[in-house]
Design an enzyme around this catalytic site. Structure first.
Site, PDB file in Angstrom:
ATOM      1  CB  CYS A  62      -8.715   4.669   7.669  1.00 16.68           C
ATOM      2  SG  CYS A  62      -8.088   4.071   6.361  1.00 16.68           S
ATOM      3  CB  ALA A 120      -0.869  -0.171   1.084  1.00 18.18           C
ATOM      4  CG  MET A 121       3.223   1.858  -2.289  1.00 17.24           C
ATOM      5  SD  MET A 121       4.399   1.591  -4.182  1.00 17.24           S
ATOM      6  CE  MET A 121       5.666   3.060  -4.074  1.00 17.24           C
ATOM      7  CB  SER A 122       0.258   6.911   1.377  1.00 21.03           C
ATOM      8  OG  SER A 122       1.342   7.200   1.797  1.00 21.03           O
ATOM      9  N   GLY A 123       1.910   7.561  -1.547  1.00 20.89           N
ATOM     10  CA  GLY A 123       2.709   8.711  -1.566  1.00 20.89           C
ATOM     11  C   GLY A 123       3.341   9.644  -0.756  1.00 20.89           C
ATOM     12  N   GLY A 124       3.610   8.768   0.098  1.00 20.03           N
ATOM     13  CA  GLY A 124       5.073   9.557   1.301  1.00 20.03           C
ATOM     14  C   GLY A 124       6.302   8.653   1.516  1.00 20.03           C
ATOM     15  N   GLY A 161       3.095   1.368   5.406  1.00 26.45           N
ATOM     16  CA  GLY A 161       4.772   1.852   6.310  1.00 26.45           C
ATOM     17  C   GLY A 161       4.130   1.999   7.385  1.00 26.45           C
ATOM     18  CB  CYS A 208      -5.672  12.093   5.406  1.00 24.12           C
ATOM     19  SG  CYS A 208      -7.691  10.825   4.995  1.00 24.12           S
TER      20      CYS A 208
END
Length: 352
Positions: A103, A8-12, A127, A195
């Site tokens: 979540c 899972a890649m949040s962009g952080g 992460g 968020c």
């Protein structure tokens, strides 16, 4: 033999380094970014929020650098129902929810994990700063970034299919590693607050959805000392933002002691009146077992830790604290630990 892992890649920075570590370990990794907003913003507002177009692009660039396939999964409808609507409903009922915990429970380790397993993946990697020691959830080595609290709601079965690659590293080490790997998110600010409330104005967000209704602020004796525009805009332990017309006789500040949504009444009083030593909880989830050693409980994300004893009662839990705690709000989670190991969690129903 390597596993098939969905990262899972949040962009952080955290999720990018987690994906890179799993790929480097020889696993077959696929990156996925969760689109959680039906109308994502183009850019983040400072360090607040996430789930923007910018975040999805950052996640894609990180996947390209790592050299793994990348997809975007639309989870906006599920997120709205299970996290945002739940958040609003809990405040309307006079409770204080934790949307990050919800979540993790409903989206990342329910909807996403279920889909991943159905597609043939063995595990989901995130992460989060937490560790799995022999399959049991434990605190991160970085106490300041530890996220085991918001993962405490996960079941043993969910944890069996989870990977948390960052639990043995500090945030400083993670950022340095991201820079060495050429990941452009190495210096990207962390997201804060909630968020889906990018501007941080929780009261305004709730007012738009629940409306405004004038109500009284009363002291412990029931005497009206002020007014408000909606009981849903408050949480137990709150001090700031109270419209109090009559100061306390001793001149000391007042805190929110309780919220009654039916009568739209907020009760305030001295800090000492917030102290509780007994907490009743419902919906317990057990993901570990008590070992020899002292038991502790954490009552808020990054909150204090209290020595405790507990007993199961009527399908719930009764937790007795070794010393008084303040600001204990219904709707939050009580996460139990044995040392650094998570035993389980439950939802706070009341405290005294």
């Amino acid at each position: 033999m390597g596993m098939r892992v969905l990262a899972a890649m949040s962009g952080g920075v955290d999720s990018a380094v987690a994906a890179a570590r799993i790929a480097e370990a020889g696993h077959d990794v696929t990156g996925v970014h969760l689109a959680l907003s039906a109308n994502p913003q183009s850019h983040r507002t400072g360090a607040r929020g996430c789930c923007t177009v910018e975040d999805s692009r950052d996640a894609r660039r990180a996947a390209d650098v790592i050299g793994i396939p990348f997809y975007i999964w639309d989870m906006a409808e599920r997120f709205q129902r299970d996290v945002v609507d739940d958040f609003v409903a809990e405040y309307a009922a006079g409770r204080t929810p934790n949307p990050c915990l919800r979540c993790n429970e409903k989206i990342k380790f329910a909807a996403v994990l279920d889909r991943a397993l159905a597609l043939g993946f063995d595990a989901v990697a995130t992460g989060h700063h937490a560790r799995l020691v022999d399959g049991v959830l434990s605190r991160s080595v970085d106490a300041g970034k530890d996220q085991s609290y918001v993962l405490g709601v996960l079941t043993r079965e969910q944890l069996r299919h989870a990977i948390f690659p960052l639990g043995g590293s500090t945030k400083t080490e993670v950022r340095a590693e991201a820079a060495r790997r050429g990941l452009t998110v190495a210096d990207k600010p962390d997201s804060h607050d909630i968020c889906f409330i990018a501007d941080g104005d929780t009261r305004g967000f709730l007012a738009k959805r629940l409306g405004s209704a004038e109500g009284p602020i009363v002291d412990e004796g029931g005497e009206v000392v002020g007014s408000h525009h909606g009981a849903h805009g408050f949480t137990v332990g709150q001090r700031k933002g109270l419209r109090i017309d009559r100061p306390a006789p001793d001149g000391r500040p007042r805190y929110v002691l309780s919220i009654e949504p039916v009568s739209n009444t907020v009760t305030v009083g001295p800090r000492s009146a917030l102290e509780v030593t007994s907490i009743s909880c419902d919906r317990p989830v057990w993901n570990g077992s008590a070992a020899d050693g002292d038991l502790t409980v954490q009552l808020r994300a990054h909150g204090e830790v209290y020595g405790c004893r507990f007993e199961e009662r009527d399908g719930g839990l009764l937790i007795d604290l070794d010393r008084p705690a303040t600001g204990v709000a219904a709707g939050q989670a009580a996460v139990l630990y044995s040392g650094d190991t998570v035993i389980g969690s439950a939802t706070i129903a009341s405290a005294a």
